[in-house]
Scaffold this motif. Structure first.
Motif, PDB file in Angstrom:
ATOM      1  N   PRO A 183      -4.288   8.678  10.096  1.00 55.18           N
ATOM      2  CA  PRO A 183      -4.218   9.491   8.884  1.00 55.18           C
ATOM      3  C   PRO A 183      -3.862   8.602   7.692  1.00 55.18           C
ATOM      4  CG  PRO A 183      -2.220   9.782  10.175  1.00 55.18           C
ATOM      5  CD  PRO A 183      -3.140   8.919  10.995  1.00 55.18           C
ATOM      6  N   ILE A 184      -4.161   9.071   6.479  1.00 55.80           N
ATOM      7  CA  ILE A 184      -3.920   8.263   5.297  1.00 55.80           C
ATOM      8  C   ILE A 184      -2.449   7.860   5.170  1.00 55.80           C
ATOM      9  CG2 ILE A 184      -3.627  10.270   3.781  1.00 55.80           C
ATOM     10  CD1 ILE A 184      -5.038   8.638   1.568  1.00 55.80           C
ATOM     11  N   GLU A 185      -1.554   8.698   5.675  1.00 54.66           N
ATOM     12  CA  GLU A 185      -0.122   8.386   5.581  1.00 54.66           C
ATOM     13  C   GLU A 185       0.250   7.122   6.353  1.00 54.66           C
ATOM     14  OE1 GLU A 185      -0.933  12.496   4.612  1.00 54.66           O
ATOM     15  OE2 GLU A 185      -1.358  11.372   6.462  1.00 54.66           O
ATOM     16  N   LEU A 188       0.837  -1.200   0.000  1.00 52.96           N
ATOM     17  CA  LEU A 188       0.000   0.000   0.000  1.00 52.96           C
ATOM     18  C   LEU A 188       0.874   1.253   0.000  1.00 52.96           C
ATOM     19  CD1 LEU A 188      -2.668  -1.069   2.670  1.00 52.96           C
ATOM     20  CD2 LEU A 188      -2.793  -1.312   0.181  1.00 52.96           C
ATOM     21  N   ASP A 189       0.654   2.118  -0.966  1.00 56.69           N
ATOM     22  CA  ASP A 189       1.407   3.367  -1.061  1.00 56.69           C
ATOM     23  C   ASP A 189       0.449   4.543  -1.140  1.00 56.69           C
ATOM     24  OD1 ASP A 189       4.110   2.418  -1.092  1.00 56.69           O
ATOM     25  OD2 ASP A 189       3.791   1.733  -3.155  1.00 56.69           O
ATOM     26  N   GLU A 225       0.045   0.793   8.581  1.00 58.34           N
ATOM     27  CA  GLU A 225      -0.169   0.433   9.995  1.00 58.34           C
ATOM     28  C   GLU A 225      -1.642   0.123  10.264  1.00 58.34           C
ATOM     29  OE1 GLU A 225       3.443   3.158   9.897  1.00 58.34           O
ATOM     30  OE2 GLU A 225       1.553   2.935   8.814  1.00 58.34           O
ATOM     31  N   ALA A 226      -2.531   0.910   9.668  1.00 59.32           N
ATOM     32  CA  ALA A 226      -3.969   0.686   9.849  1.00 59.32           C
ATOM     33  C   ALA A 226      -4.384  -0.666   9.286  1.00 59.32           C
ATOM     34  CB  ALA A 226      -4.760   1.803   9.174  1.00 59.32           C
ATOM     35  N   ALA A 227      -3.864  -0.982   8.099  1.00 60.39           N
ATOM     36  CA  ALA A 227      -4.224  -2.258   7.465  1.00 60.39           C
ATOM     37  C   ALA A 227      -3.685  -3.439   8.260  1.00 60.39           C
ATOM     38  CB  ALA A 227      -3.701  -2.292   6.028  1.00 60.39           C
TER      39      ALA A 227
END
Length: 310
Positions: free
Chosen positions: A286-288, A19-20, A292-294
Motif C-alpha cells: 500500500p502507498i503507506e 519519502l513521505d 519499505e517498497a523503495a
C-alpha cells in the motif's frame, strides 16, 4: 473546498527515508490533458536514482517538492478540452515522470512523450501488470532492437531476473532465440520459468557459459553493469550485437526506454493480453509503505517487479 489527494512527496533528495505520504491538492485536467485515478504504480531503479541527489534530479527536470515513481495504471476520471479518444471510465496505463505514486496523475496527450502519456489498457491486462510496463518494458524493447535476436541466436542476458530482465528474456524467446540468463543461485528456478537457462554471475562466468553453449553465444545484453559485456567479448560476440542499459562502453550501444520504437508499449500490452508475455510481481505494497517498497526495490535483488497499490 479544494479536492484533496494522497501522494508521495519529497522535501529533500535522498534515499527511501525522504519519502513521505501526504494529502495534497488534487491536480486538475487542463486542455489536451486527462486525469487518471491511479490504481497501481510500478517502481523502477530510475525512480530512486533520479531523486537521490539534486544534480541528478536537475538532469531530469525535477525540483523540490518532488513526487515519486513514473509507471502507473488506472482509470480516466477527467478529460480536458480538446481531448479525443479518451473518456471517463477508460482504463489506461503509461508514464508520469516522478509523480505516479499518487491518487491522481494528469498527463498531456499532445506531447506523446514517454513518461507523460496515457495508453488504453487492453482487456486481459490487469492494472498491476499494466503499471509495470512503461519504463522496464520499453527499455527491454529498445535493447532487443539493438541486437535483433532470431531463431539462430544464443543470447546472453546479464541481470536477467530483474525488472528489465523479465521482459528482455521473454521477448528474446518470443523472437525464437535461445537465452542464457545470469543471476544469483537463488534466481535459477525463476529464470527457468521465464524461459532462460540460468548461469551464476561472478568470476568464471565465461567458462560457465562455454559449458552451457559450446556452440557459442551470438548476442548479449548487459542489464546491470559491464560483466556481461566483457564476458560476451571474451566469447567472441561482436560489439555490434552487444547492448547495455546501465553503463556506457566505447563501441557498445546503450539503450533506454526513450529509444524504443513507436508502438512498443502497445505491443507489450498486446503480448500480455494474448498470454504470451507475463510480468512476475515480486511484491506489492500500500502507498503507506512506500519507504519499505523503495528499500526492497533499491536492494536490486528483487525477482520481477515491485508495485504500489492505490
Amino acid at each position: 473546498m479544494q479536492e484533496q489527494s494522497t501522494a508521495v512527496r519529497l522535501d529533500a533528495f535522498g534515499g527511501p527515508e525522504v519519502l513521505d505520504v501526504r494529502e495534497v491538492p488534487a491536480p486538475q485536467a487542463g486542455p489536451g490533458q486527462v486525469r487518471v485515478r491511479v490504481t497501481a504504480a510500478g517502481l523502477n531503479p530510475m525512480d530512486w536514482i533520479m531523486t537521490a541527489d539534486a544534480d541528478t534530479a536537475a538532469r531530469f527536470g525535477l525540483s523540490l517538492p518532488a513526487g515519486f515513481g513514473t509507471d502507473y495504471a488506472g482509470v480516466v476520471d477527467q478529460v480536458g478540452d480538446g481531448v479525443t479518444g479518451f473518456a471517463p471510465g477508460d482504463r489506461v496505463f503509461g508514464g508520469a515522470l516522478s509523480r505516479a505514486v499518487a491518487g491522481f496523475v494528469v498527463v498531456d496527450l499532445a506531447g506523446a512523450v514517454a513518461a507523460n502519456e496515457a495508453h488504453h489498457t487492453p482487456d486481459g491486462v490487469d492494472d498491476r501488470t499494466a503499471a509495470t510496463l512503461a519504463i522496464a518494458g520499453r527499455t527491454a524493447s529498445a535493447a532487443l532492437a539493438v541486437i535483433a535476436p532470431g531463431p539462430d541466436d544464443t543470447v546472453l542476458i546479464g541481470g536477467a531476473a530483474g525488472g528489465v530482465g523479465v521482459f528482455a528474456v521473454q521477448l528474446a524467446r518470443i523472437a525464437g532465440a535461445r537465452v542464457i540468463g545470469t543471476g544469483s543461485a537463488s534466481s535459477a528456478d525463476f529464470l527457468r520459468e521465464l524461459g532462460a537457462e540460468p548461469v551464476a554471475y561472478g568470476d568464471g562466468l565465461a567458462d560457465r557459459v562455454r559449458a552451457l553453449a559450446p556452440g557459442g553465444v551470438t548476442a548479449a545484453i548487459d542489464l546491470h553493469g559491464t560483466e556481461t559485456v566483457h564476458t560476451a567479448r571474451e566469447l567472441g560476440v561482436p560489439d555490434g550485437r552487444i547492448c547495455t542499459i546501465a553503463t556506457q562502453l566505447d563501441g557498445v550501444s546503450a539503450a533506454n526506454g526513450a529509444n524504443a520504437a513507436p508502438g512498443a508499449l502497445e505491443e507489450l500490452a498486446r503480448l500480455v493480453a494474448a498470454g504470451r508475455l507475463r510480468v512476475p510481481i515480486a511484491a506489492s505494497f500500500p502507498i503507506e509503505q512506500i519507504r519499505e517498497a523503495a528499500k526492497l526495490q533499491a536492494g536490486r535483488h528483487v525477482k520481477g517487479k515491485v508495485v504500489i497499490d492505490l
